[in-house]
Design a protein around this motif. Structure first.
Motif, PDB file in Angstrom:
ATOM      1  N   ALA B  24       0.848  -1.210   0.000  1.00  0.00           N
ATOM      2  CA  ALA B  24       0.000   0.000   0.000  1.00  0.00           C
ATOM      3  C   ALA B  24       0.872   1.244   0.000  1.00  0.00           C
ATOM      4  CB  ALA B  24      -0.919  -0.020   1.214  1.00  0.00           C
ATOM      5  N   LEU B  25       1.974   1.196   0.752  1.00  0.00           N
ATOM      6  CA  LEU B  25       2.870   2.359   0.798  1.00  0.00           C
ATOM      7  C   LEU B  25       3.636   2.511  -0.517  1.00  0.00           C
ATOM      8  CD1 LEU B  25       4.428   1.979   4.388  1.00  0.00           C
ATOM      9  CD2 LEU B  25       2.778   3.694   3.654  1.00  0.00           C
ATOM     10  N   ALA B  26       4.260   1.404  -0.958  1.00  0.00           N
ATOM     11  CA  ALA B  26       5.187   1.486  -2.105  1.00  0.00           C
ATOM     12  C   ALA B  26       4.469   1.650  -3.443  1.00  0.00           C
ATOM     13  CB  ALA B  26       6.080   0.256  -2.144  1.00  0.00           C
ATOM     14  N   PHE B  27       3.274   1.047  -3.566  1.00  0.00           N
ATOM     15  CA  PHE B  27       2.571   1.105  -4.860  1.00  0.00           C
ATOM     16  C   PHE B  27       1.255   1.885  -4.775  1.00  0.00           C
ATOM     17  CE2 PHE B  27       4.940  -2.959  -4.703  1.00  0.00           C
ATOM     18  CZ  PHE B  27       5.905  -2.644  -5.640  1.00  0.00           C
ATOM     19  N   GLY B  28       0.569   1.761  -3.615  1.00  0.00           N
ATOM     20  CA  GLY B  28      -0.737   2.418  -3.471  1.00  0.00           C
ATOM     21  C   GLY B  28      -0.627   3.928  -3.487  1.00  0.00           C
ATOM     22  N   LEU B  29       0.267   4.463  -2.650  1.00  0.00           N
ATOM     23  CA  LEU B  29       0.406   5.934  -2.590  1.00  0.00           C
ATOM     24  C   LEU B  29       0.818   6.520  -3.942  1.00  0.00           C
ATOM     25  CD1 LEU B  29       1.981   6.685   0.924  1.00  0.00           C
ATOM     26  CD2 LEU B  29      -0.208   7.479   0.052  1.00  0.00           C
ATOM     27  N   PRO B  30       1.859   5.942  -4.618  1.00  0.00           N
ATOM     28  CA  PRO B  30       2.194   6.482  -5.945  1.00  0.00           C
ATOM     29  C   PRO B  30       1.036   6.357  -6.951  1.00  0.00           C
ATOM     30  CG  PRO B  30       4.033   5.211  -5.092  1.00  0.00           C
ATOM     31  CD  PRO B  30       2.880   4.982  -4.156  1.00  0.00           C
ATOM     32  N   ALA B  31       0.229   5.297  -6.809  1.00  0.00           N
ATOM     33  CA  ALA B  31      -0.909   5.133  -7.746  1.00  0.00           C
ATOM     34  C   ALA B  31      -1.946   6.234  -7.517  1.00  0.00           C
ATOM     35  CB  ALA B  31      -1.534   3.759  -7.564  1.00  0.00           C
ATOM     36  N   VAL B  32      -2.232   6.518  -6.246  1.00  0.00           N
ATOM     37  CA  VAL B  32      -3.186   7.600  -5.936  1.00  0.00           C
ATOM     38  C   VAL B  32      -2.618   8.931  -6.437  1.00  0.00           C
ATOM     39  CG1 VAL B  32      -4.303   8.876  -4.052  1.00  0.00           C
ATOM     40  CG2 VAL B  32      -4.118   6.395  -3.928  1.00  0.00           C
ATOM     41  N   ASP B  33      -1.317   9.105  -6.231  1.00  0.00           N
ATOM     42  CA  ASP B  33      -0.662  10.343  -6.677  1.00  0.00           C
ATOM     43  C   ASP B  33      -0.798  10.503  -8.194  1.00  0.00           C
ATOM     44  OD1 ASP B  33       0.992  12.592  -6.722  1.00  0.00           O
ATOM     45  OD2 ASP B  33       2.788  11.384  -7.022  1.00  0.00           O
TER      46      ASP B  33
END
Lengths: 423, 188
Positions: B24-33
């Motif tokens: 969630a940190l490594a892929f989720g946050l960049p995806a939301v960004d």
């Protein structure tokens, strides 16, 4: 009822036992992926700035040594297995960093998009970095619990594993910053930005950095695992509070508060460092002291039940629980009976600590190789004319050495502050 | 075959929980960004604060890329888009002279694989009296211009890049914008 200070482990870790733990394989895979990602970053650094990268790695690796020694010595009485300390360090160095690099950048971007670029510029490092990094690092302690839950048997163990995760993170992050500053300087493969980063991030801010923050979070996880006599809500609340404390300390350190509030000069810079770093440092040191003393009382209590002065005397019982008193006893032995006596007292203390752990696991303390080792060292001490490993009065040489070390430390600090633009 | 115990299953679930949080940190946050747009409208009438009291009037039709814009008190960056053309300005504390600043910027440009500085350098001045140096560079499939100014203990670095056709159209607007660079602060 007095809450449990220590929940003794059944035994040390066994490699064959680890292989049957699913989390061991998951953590191994995560470490491999993290190592691969950080190797790519390191490869780019070495290609662009070979001299600066190697210098940064060497300097920060050397800086890691005293930190490692202090952290691993924190739990003198019940030492953590080196394998698990290495896993904790590696988690911080490759897993937490490789997750934090993209996640922190994304969160800072989100702050800019959802609020404003101004807020992201001023508070991005204070809001995004701690939020992502403290979670990623705390998961390292959770991973240790999943791999070898029995080894996290006191709050102090959580502190030690948390600090190790933080140390791994701190070292790799500093290397990344150092080489990043080389790139930013635009002067090619130069060493000056590496030295500046080392002085600022390694030397001046090294004490109140990730090692400290993660130690606090680790204490929370240690409490969560240990205090099974409390309700789940209470334990989770305490763990959450500890992680929140780590986050808040990290946020305060990264925040723009006081960034230009005390003027120029080394004293002003020192003032800012102390105002932002000292409160969390004192809080966490107090906590470490508290949990250390509770664990020490527990293990010394185990040895006190023996009532066998050949295994441990009343004076040695008073010494064993404190690092400072143990060191004073070794110095006293050295002053009274020479170097061999000093070494014998050190070995005696180690053997007594191991015996205390054995006793806590319900084993017979009067026989076995731990007791034999103690008797061997005791015989040697008797032979050397120093039968009791007690602390002596404070010598003038020790006082002089302490004063001299303090003066040198202050002088080095002053030079570092001046060199970094404080003057 | 050995049976999976309940303890092992719980342990596996815990480990997968750790993996899910990391993901969630490594892929989720960049995806939301990535899912949120970077560009914001920006006025071509008012000075925009780049950082450290350095301002610029954006070119008409430009949008602001908030993901690479960080206006700080003692340094700052801003990125404008004009179609496919990137117009970036970075302000940083700097102790050297203009020549040093230009050398530093050229080295940073050429340290990127495939980037080459082309032609000579020309003097450039802003309306507020800042003296600078400008030049050109090429990158695979793209052309670029750079300019650098030194004022009040700061370096102001301007880099412009884009496809040759778009760049040719946007450059006059960007040149006019660059000439509006102004430093209103004291010595850093």
């Amino acid at each position: 009822m007095t809450p449990t200070a220590v929940r003794p482990a059944a035994d040390g870790i066994r490699a064959s036992g680890l292989l049957e733990v699913p989390a061991f394989w998951v953590v191994t895979a995560l470490l491999a992926v993290g190592a691969g990602r950080m190797a790519q970053v390191a490869g780019r650094f070495v290609e662009a700035y070979p001299k600066a990268t190697v210098t940064a790695v060497v300097l920060f690796a050397l800086l890691a040594v005293p930190f490692w020694v202090v952290v691993s010595e924190l739990d003198f009485l019940e030492r953590e297995p080196t394998e698990l300390l290495v896993v904790a360090f590696a988690w911080g160095a490759v897993v937490a960093t490789s997750v934090s690099i993209p996640a922190s950048a994304a969160l800072e971007d989100l702050i800019a998009k959802l609020w404003s670029p101004h807020l992201a510029a001023d508070w991005g490092a204070a809001l995004a970095g701690p939020a992502v990094e403290e979670i990623a690092k705390t998961l390292g302690v959770v991973a240790i619990v999943l791999i070898a839950r029995a080894q996290v048997n006191s709050v102090l163990d959580g502190v030690v594993y948390g600090a190790m995760v933080g140390l791994g993170f701190q070292i790799v992050e500093n290397i990344v910053f150092a080489v990043g500053n080389v790139a930013l300087a635009g002067q090619g493969d130069h060493l000056q930005p590496v030295i500046e980063t080392f002085l600022l991030r390694g030397f001046l801010s090294g004490v109140w950095s990730h090692t400290l923050f993660s130690a606090l979070a680790g204490a929370g996880i240690g409490y969560l695992v240990l205090h099974r006599d409390r309700t789940a809500g209470h334990r989770i609340g305490v763990a959450a509070l500890a992680v929140l404390g780590a986050w808040a300390s990290h946020m305060l350190w990264n925040s723009p508060l006081l960034s230009d509030g005390l003027g120029n000069g080394p004293l002003a810079l020192l003032g800012v460092l102390l105002l932002k770093g000292l409160p969390p440092l004192l809080l966490i040191l107090w906590l470490v002291r508290h949990v250390h003393d509770r664990e020490a009382d527990f293990y010394v209590g185990q040895l006190a039940t023996l009532r066998d002065p050949e295994l441990i005397t009343a004076g040695e019982l008073a010494v064993l629980g404190s690092g400072a008193r143990r060191a004073a006893a070794r110095r006293h032995a050295g002053a009274q009976a020479g170097r061999r006596a000093r070494i014998a007292v050190r070995r005696l203390q180690r053997a007594q600590a191991r015996l205390a752990v054995e006793l806590s696991r319900g084993r017979d303390g009067t026989t076995g190789h731990r007791a034999d080792e103690i008797r061997r060292q005791r015989d040697l001490m008797v032979l050397l004319g120093h039968a009791d490993g007690v602390a002596g009065p404070r010598s003038w040489q020790h006082t002089a050495w302490t004063v001299l070390s303090t003066v040198v430390a202050i002088a080095v600090l002053w030079v570092a502050l001046s060199a970094l633009g404080g003057a | 075959m050995a049976r999976t115990t309940r303890r092992q299953l719980t342990n596996l679930l815990g480990a997968l929980g750790v993996v899910a949080t990391l993901a969630a940190l490594a892929f989720g946050l960049p995806a939301v960004d990535r899912a949120l747009p970077n560009d914001r409208a920006v006025s071509a009438m008012d000075p925009y604060l780049v950082g450290a009291a350095v301002t610029v009037i954006p070119p008409p039709g430009a949008t602001l890329d908030v993901s690479e814009t960080r206006p700080g008190d003692d340094q700052g960056t801003v990125l404008f888009h004009l179609g496919s053309v990137r117009y970036a300005i970075a302000v940083r504390p700097f102790a050297g002279d203009l020549e040093n600043a230009a050398t530093r910027l050229r080295q940073r440009i050429t340290s990127t694989s495939g980037y080459q500085v082309t032609g000579g350098q020309l003097a450039v001045n802003t309306a507020a009296g800042l003296a600078g140096i400008q030049g050109g560079y090429t990158a695979p499939g793209r052309g670029g211009r750079y300019a650098v100014f030194v004022t009040g203990g700061l370096t102001i670095e301007v880099t412009i890049s884009g496809g040759e056709l778009d760049l040719g159209r946007a450059l006059p607007l960007i040149d006019r914008s660059t000439r509006t660079l102004r430093h209103d602060g004291r010595q850093q």
